[in-house]
Scaffold this motif. Structure first.
Motif, PDB file in Angstrom:
ATOM      1  N   VAL A   1      -8.560 -10.093   3.261  1.00 31.49           N
ATOM      2  CA  VAL A   1      -8.552  -8.234   4.210  1.00 31.49           C
ATOM      3  C   VAL A   1      -9.528  -7.753   3.560  1.00 31.49           C
ATOM      4  O   VAL A   1      -9.612  -6.090   3.845  1.00 31.49           O
ATOM      5  CB  VAL A   1      -6.762  -8.196   4.903  1.00 31.49           C
ATOM      6  N   PHE A   2      -9.817  -7.589   2.605  1.00 36.18           N
ATOM      7  CA  PHE A   2     -10.556  -6.115   1.244  1.00 36.18           C
ATOM      8  C   PHE A   2     -11.572  -5.721   2.256  1.00 36.18           C
ATOM      9  O   PHE A   2     -11.526  -4.233   2.310  1.00 36.18           O
ATOM     10  CB  PHE A   2     -10.774  -6.819  -0.362  1.00 36.18           C
TER      11      PHE A   2
ATOM     12  N   GLY B   1      -5.123 -11.080   1.763  1.00 42.06           N
ATOM     13  CA  GLY B   1      -5.572 -10.336   0.101  1.00 42.06           C
ATOM     14  C   GLY B   1      -5.198 -10.965  -0.876  1.00 42.06           C
ATOM     15  O   GLY B   1      -5.118 -12.322  -1.654  1.00 42.06           O
TER      16      GLY B   1
ATOM     17  N   LEU C   1     -12.483  -2.064   0.405  1.00 40.81           N
ATOM     18  CA  LEU C   1     -11.989  -2.345  -0.330  1.00 40.81           C
ATOM     19  C   LEU C   1     -13.453  -3.389  -1.181  1.00 40.81           C
ATOM     20  O   LEU C   1     -13.506  -4.127  -0.292  1.00 40.81           O
ATOM     21  CB  LEU C   1     -11.236  -2.689  -1.056  1.00 40.81           C
TER      22      LEU C   1
ATOM     23  N   ARG D   1     -11.900  -5.069   5.045  1.00 41.63           N
ATOM     24  CA  ARG D   1     -11.382  -4.247   6.725  1.00 41.63           C
ATOM     25  C   ARG D   1     -11.332  -3.007   6.068  1.00 41.63           C
ATOM     26  O   ARG D   1     -11.157  -1.499   6.552  1.00 41.63           O
ATOM     27  CB  ARG D   1     -10.684  -5.048   7.260  1.00 41.63           C
ATOM     28  N   ARG D   2     -10.784  -3.066   4.706  1.00 42.76           N
ATOM     29  CA  ARG D   2     -10.186  -1.639   4.313  1.00 42.76           C
ATOM     30  C   ARG D   2     -11.103  -0.877   3.351  1.00 42.76           C
ATOM     31  O   ARG D   2     -10.758   0.603   2.580  1.00 42.76           O
ATOM     32  CB  ARG D   2      -9.095  -2.055   3.364  1.00 42.76           C
TER      33      ARG D   2
ATOM     34  N   LEU E   1       1.109  -1.468   0.380  1.00 42.31           N
ATOM     35  CA  LEU E   1       0.082   0.017   0.277  1.00 42.31           C
ATOM     36  C   LEU E   1       1.041   1.415  -0.184  1.00 42.31           C
ATOM     37  O   LEU E   1       0.380   2.593  -0.258  1.00 42.31           O
ATOM     38  CB  LEU E   1      -0.681   0.211   1.148  1.00 42.31           C
TER      39      LEU E   1
END
Length: 242
Positions: free
Chosen positions: A115-116, A92, A121, A118-119, A43
């Protein structure tokens, strides 16, 4: 934690393409050093990207097509069997990189995280394509909606991985699997991989036609002739990958 940089991604894609073209390469292992398999996309590398208000429509989709999706497609399209040896956290795009492989070994300390959400996304890098095919739509949605970490033992139970081994045994087990694959009829394994992958989107007529065509192609290889001859002569086959 081996977050994927642009350079790493391009190197992996190039290595997989080289493996496909090199008859001396008979199997591929994807693994990592350190405590993590892959923590996802780097990121920090996105920090220089234009803010949302300055993006042109299509920029994000183009970035994903050229980036994460190319990486996963390179694994799926590799003409050699690919084994993932997941030594730690696969999150991810890192999880999708592992799950795109033909066989997945996991250390007992490994875990998989979507994890998407959570962000904030949407899953990319082929996640919504891969997971339902591995574990069904309801389980896939559970993992993607909540983003909970899935320990290796649970991943094996769900069908995300083939086998879980003690962390200390992972390199040796991955090497043993790769050596078994490397001693096999490489072109037959390649065609088998393509048939299985395509069958998930094919109707019966199409799948049967592809199977027949694959066997027709395979029977032109030296390994197919060796396999039949070794059976008739009651000896172990000696495959060359050709």
């Amino acid at each position: 934690m081996n977050a994927v940089t642009w350079e790493q991604r391009e190197r992996i894609i190039a290595l997989l393409a080289d493996a496909s073209a090199d008859p001396e390469v008979r199997a591929v292992v994807v693994t990592a050093t350190g405590k993590g398999f892959c923590a996802g996309a780097d990121l920090r590398a996105r920090a220089g990207a234009p803010p949302p208000g300055e993006r042109i429509a299509g920029d994000v989709a183009r970035t994903i097509r050229r980036g994460a999706q190319r990486l996963i497609a390179a694994v799926l399209d590799c003409e050699k069997p690919v084994v993932a040896a997941v030594n730690g956290t696969a999150a991810g795009i890192g999880a999708h990189l592992a799950l795109a492989c033909d066989l997945v070994l996991a250390a007992d300390t490994a875990k998989f995280i979507e994890v998407f959400a959570r962000r904030g996304l949407v899953p990319d890098g082929g996640g919504a394509y891969l997971l339902p095919r591995l574990i069904g739509p309801h389980r896939a949605k559970e993992l993607m909606f909540f983003g909970d970490a899935v320990p290796a033992a649970d991943a094996e139970r769900l069908g995300l991985v083939n086998r879980v081994v003690p962390a200390a045994d992972l390199p040796e087990t991955a090497r043993a699997w790769a050596e078994r694959l490397a001693q096999g009829p490489t072109r037959a394994l390649t065609l088998t991989k393509q048939l299985v992958n395509a069958s998930l989107e094919s109707d019966r007529t199409t799948a049967f036609a592809a199977e027949a065509a694959a066997q027709e192609i395979n029977m032109t290889t030296r390994d197919a002739n060796e396999g039949v001859a070794s059976f008739l002569e009651r000896r172990a086959p000696q495959y060359e990958g050709r």
